[in-house]
Design a protein around this motif. Sequence first.
Motif, PDB file in Angstrom:
ATOM      1  N   LEU A   9       0.919  -1.404  -0.163  1.00 15.54           N
ATOM      2  CA  LEU A   9      -0.052   0.005  -0.155  1.00 15.54           C
ATOM      3  C   LEU A   9       0.836   1.169  -0.032  1.00 15.54           C
ATOM      4  O   LEU A   9       0.731   2.316  -0.830  1.00 15.54           O
ATOM      5  CB  LEU A   9      -0.936   0.085   1.241  1.00 15.54           C
ATOM      6  N   ILE A  10       1.950   1.191   0.875  1.00 14.17           N
ATOM      7  CA  ILE A  10       2.707   2.457   1.225  1.00 14.17           C
ATOM      8  C   ILE A  10       3.402   2.807  -0.458  1.00 14.17           C
ATOM      9  O   ILE A  10       3.616   3.530  -0.946  1.00 14.17           O
ATOM     10  CB  ILE A  10       3.654   2.217   2.005  1.00 14.17           C
ATOM     11  N   GLU A  11       4.010   1.619  -0.987  1.00 10.37           N
ATOM     12  CA  GLU A  11       4.818   1.619  -2.195  1.00 10.37           C
ATOM     13  C   GLU A  11       3.802   2.122  -3.376  1.00 10.37           C
ATOM     14  O   GLU A  11       4.209   2.983  -4.046  1.00 10.37           O
ATOM     15  CB  GLU A  11       5.330   0.224  -2.574  1.00 10.37           C
ATOM     16  N   ALA A  12       2.865   1.675  -3.530  1.00 12.09           N
ATOM     17  CA  ALA A  12       1.677   2.040  -4.407  1.00 12.09           C
ATOM     18  C   ALA A  12       1.392   3.514  -4.103  1.00 12.09           C
ATOM     19  O   ALA A  12       1.107   4.238  -5.212  1.00 12.09           O
ATOM     20  CB  ALA A  12       0.188   1.201  -4.354  1.00 12.09           C
ATOM     21  N   ASN A  14       3.053   5.965  -2.757  1.00 12.94           N
ATOM     22  CA  ASN A  14       4.251   6.733  -3.371  1.00 12.94           C
ATOM     23  C   ASN A  14       4.114   6.792  -4.801  1.00 12.94           C
ATOM     24  O   ASN A  14       4.575   7.952  -5.319  1.00 12.94           O
ATOM     25  CB  ASN A  14       5.321   6.306  -2.684  1.00 12.94           C
ATOM     26  N   GLN A  15       4.212   5.624  -5.384  1.00 13.05           N
ATOM     27  CA  GLN A  15       4.212   5.658  -6.820  1.00 13.05           C
ATOM     28  C   GLN A  15       3.223   6.388  -7.287  1.00 13.05           C
ATOM     29  O   GLN A  15       3.434   7.328  -8.317  1.00 13.05           O
ATOM     30  CB  GLN A  15       4.203   4.162  -7.427  1.00 13.05           C
ATOM     31  N   GLU A  16       2.090   6.496  -7.112  1.00 13.17           N
ATOM     32  CA  GLU A  16       1.095   7.460  -7.492  1.00 13.17           C
ATOM     33  C   GLU A  16       1.278   8.812  -7.203  1.00 13.17           C
ATOM     34  O   GLU A  16       0.198   9.718  -7.485  1.00 13.17           O
ATOM     35  CB  GLU A  16      -0.346   6.990  -7.106  1.00 13.17           C
ATOM     36  N   ARG A  17       2.165   9.249  -6.282  1.00  9.29           N
ATOM     37  CA  ARG A  17       2.523  10.548  -6.100  1.00  9.29           C
ATOM     38  C   ARG A  17       1.316  11.173  -5.191  1.00  9.29           C
ATOM     39  O   ARG A  17       1.075  12.310  -4.948  1.00  9.29           O
ATOM     40  CB  ARG A  17       2.803  11.689  -7.044  1.00  9.29           C
ATOM     41  N   VAL A  18       0.760  10.060  -4.456  1.00  8.95           N
ATOM     42  CA  VAL A  18      -0.284  10.791  -3.529  1.00  8.95           C
ATOM     43  C   VAL A  18       0.283  11.610  -2.196  1.00  8.95           C
ATOM     44  O   VAL A  18       1.274  11.143  -1.715  1.00  8.95           O
ATOM     45  CB  VAL A  18      -1.130   9.455  -2.839  1.00  8.95           C
ATOM     46  N   ARG A  19      -0.189  12.802  -1.964  1.00  6.09           N
ATOM     47  CA  ARG A  19       0.305  13.509  -0.715  1.00  6.09           C
ATOM     48  C   ARG A  19      -0.755  13.140   0.444  1.00  6.09           C
ATOM     49  O   ARG A  19      -1.668  13.137   0.661  1.00  6.09           O
ATOM     50  CB  ARG A  19       0.061  14.804  -1.022  1.00  6.09           C
ATOM     51  N   VAL A  54      -5.781   3.305  -5.488  1.00  4.19           N
ATOM     52  CA  VAL A  54      -4.734   2.369  -4.916  1.00  4.19           C
ATOM     53  C   VAL A  54      -5.366   1.347  -4.061  1.00  4.19           C
ATOM     54  O   VAL A  54      -5.153   0.186  -3.923  1.00  4.19           O
ATOM     55  CB  VAL A  54      -3.696   3.054  -4.306  1.00  4.19           C
ATOM     56  N   LEU A  55      -6.368   1.746  -3.055  1.00  3.33           N
ATOM     57  CA  LEU A  55      -6.962   1.018  -2.037  1.00  3.33           C
ATOM     58  C   LEU A  55      -7.685  -0.323  -2.807  1.00  3.33           C
ATOM     59  O   LEU A  55      -7.608  -1.225  -2.418  1.00  3.33           O
ATOM     60  CB  LEU A  55      -7.786   1.745  -1.078  1.00  3.33           C
ATOM     61  N   ALA A  56      -8.406   0.280  -3.711  1.00  2.00           N
ATOM     62  CA  ALA A  56      -9.350  -0.546  -4.393  1.00  2.00           C
ATOM     63  C   ALA A  56      -8.633  -1.525  -5.172  1.00  2.00           C
ATOM     64  O   ALA A  56      -8.747  -2.937  -5.075  1.00  2.00           O
ATOM     65  CB  ALA A  56     -10.312   0.013  -5.625  1.00  2.00           C
ATOM     66  N   ARG A  57      -7.511  -1.070  -5.829  1.00  2.00           N
ATOM     67  CA  ARG A  57      -6.654  -2.191  -6.607  1.00  2.00           C
ATOM     68  C   ARG A  57      -5.952  -3.161  -5.693  1.00  2.00           C
ATOM     69  O   ARG A  57      -5.729  -4.463  -6.175  1.00  2.00           O
ATOM     70  CB  ARG A  57      -5.491  -1.289  -7.281  1.00  2.00           C
ATOM     71  N   LEU A  58      -5.680  -2.821  -4.484  1.00  2.00           N
ATOM     72  CA  LEU A  58      -5.102  -3.869  -3.590  1.00  2.00           C
ATOM     73  C   LEU A  58      -6.050  -4.561  -2.754  1.00  2.00           C
ATOM     74  O   LEU A  58      -5.653  -5.336  -1.907  1.00  2.00           O
ATOM     75  CB  LEU A  58      -3.935  -3.107  -2.498  1.00  2.00           C
ATOM     76  N   GLY A 122      11.344   4.669   7.054  1.00  2.00           N
ATOM     77  CA  GLY A 122      11.176   3.813   5.668  1.00  2.00           C
ATOM     78  C   GLY A 122      10.743   4.826   4.550  1.00  2.00           C
ATOM     79  O   GLY A 122      11.305   5.748   4.468  1.00  2.00           O
ATOM     80  N   SER A 123       9.855   4.210   3.776  1.00  2.00           N
ATOM     81  CA  SER A 123       9.111   4.965   2.772  1.00  2.00           C
ATOM     82  C   SER A 123       7.846   5.684   3.054  1.00  2.00           C
ATOM     83  O   SER A 123       7.370   6.277   2.353  1.00  2.00           O
ATOM     84  CB  SER A 123       9.106   4.142   1.462  1.00  2.00           C
ATOM     85  N   LEU A 124       7.513   5.704   4.271  1.00  3.33           N
ATOM     86  CA  LEU A 124       6.234   6.230   4.718  1.00  3.33           C
ATOM     87  C   LEU A 124       6.190   7.657   5.237  1.00  3.33           C
ATOM     88  O   LEU A 124       7.203   7.602   6.186  1.00  3.33           O
ATOM     89  CB  LEU A 124       5.687   5.129   6.031  1.00  3.33           C
ATOM     90  N   PRO A 125       5.621   8.638   4.723  1.00  2.00           N
ATOM     91  CA  PRO A 125       5.747   9.769   5.086  1.00  2.00           C
ATOM     92  C   PRO A 125       4.850   9.840   6.379  1.00  2.00           C
ATOM     93  O   PRO A 125       3.912   9.480   6.487  1.00  2.00           O
ATOM     94  CB  PRO A 125       4.948  10.688   4.149  1.00  2.00           C
TER      95      PRO A 125
END
Length: 481
Positions: A9-12, A14-19, A54-58, A122-125
């Motif tokens: 979820l976090i990776e997706a 970030n890839q979608e540039r969600v703020r 993103v949430l729906a896709r996962l 990690g990669s989580l803002p």
Amino acid sequence: MTASLVDCLIEALNQERVRYCSWKSNIDLDQALTGQMDLDFLVDRESYLPALSVLARLGFKPAGPRWGGTTPGIAHFYGYDPAADRLAHVHLFSRVITGESFLKSHMLPFEDLLLENPRYSGSLPVASYSAELVIFVLRAFIKYGSPLDLLVLRRQAEKLRKEARWLHEHADREQSLDLLRRHCPVVDEDLFLRCLQALENGASLSQRIALARQVRGRLRAYARHTALEWAGAMARLAVSQLQRRLGARRKNKVFHAGGRVIAVVGGDGAGKSTLVSELGRWLGRDFTVRVVHAGKPPASLLTAPLNLALRLLRRGRGSRGEGLSPNGSGRKGGLLYALRAVALAYDRRSLLRRAWQAAAKGDIVLVDRYPTATPGLMDSPRLAERTGDGRLYRRLVRLERELYAQIPPPDVVLRLQVSVETALQRNRARAGGEPDDYIQARHQSVPAWQRPDAGQVHDVSAERPLEAVLLEIKDLVWQAL
């Protein structure tokens, strides 16, 4: 090593540039990232739709309270991680709606305060320590101004002190005060620092309540309710709690897509009851779930006297069970047996109609065994019309079949498959099990469960250990919810 659902979820995002960022309770972030606690994500309004995508896709599913109403600006999403056998729960906020524990009482203009210049785990803002300190102190003293919250806060004083000290140690105090001036000038620095000191140093409850009155007075412009609306909201909350208790509901969440009737069927020894119980325990931690047994429905006021009469008659004759032939289609007991079969059909129809109604209200209904309209199948019509039968008996045969035909179909069927050897082995290990010849006759003469109007039907091998079967069933159920 397979990435967890939360990592994906976090990776997706970030890839979608969600703020977005994790904006509160980050002292427990490690537990949240492993699925032991909820994730609280604040998402910028312009990033909200990409986040939903993103949430729906996962495979995350939206859910909300069945009773008590929803709060605009807060959404709940649940995802199942089969690798970890755990549900992930995401609170998705589009506004900073917070305040009292039992009622989100304030909407604070802190989106930019929390989303700008985040730190990273990690990669989580994650909201910066300085920003989180500001919102933590204000949230705490909104709660201290709520009479109901005082009951909870008395037990959480040490936890609040620990979190306040943790944030203060990591935050830049001057930066926190600057953020307060820019984003919430109605609360002056002196009041803020006195509140922080009260949390860290264990001020008395009366001192905290006095500070809370000042904080709530300064934040009055951000209150979501007038005094009258607040009283109405608390009344609705009380009603919702009463509804949960009367319905024996520990949890109040239902899926936005609606409820489902999920049947677990199969031969003797397949593990139906055990699996239904485990599914109910798993889903019942978060959602409104009902578990029913269609093989043994509760008697109604109409059928209870007949059931009692039949039980007494069997006891007097010294017979065991219900006198069924292996395929359930025998005519043992004559008219009394036929009346009992019709009564059983009536009770099954009543039970499963109630199950259907519960699903229509959002409940997940798990059914141990499920009847069909086909004579000869397990938990299905028992009576067979034959030459020489009397008029009354023939009417009872037709009535029984009409009752079964009126039972609504299940949405999802998990059809367990097990060999007669495994069934015999499990039956012998069970207290009060049936004789071997009974189990063998059932497996040889009872056809596989089938119903053309049923929804999704999944065949599941029950030959494997319980843990393996349960994992497969959880994944199938989650996809169907």
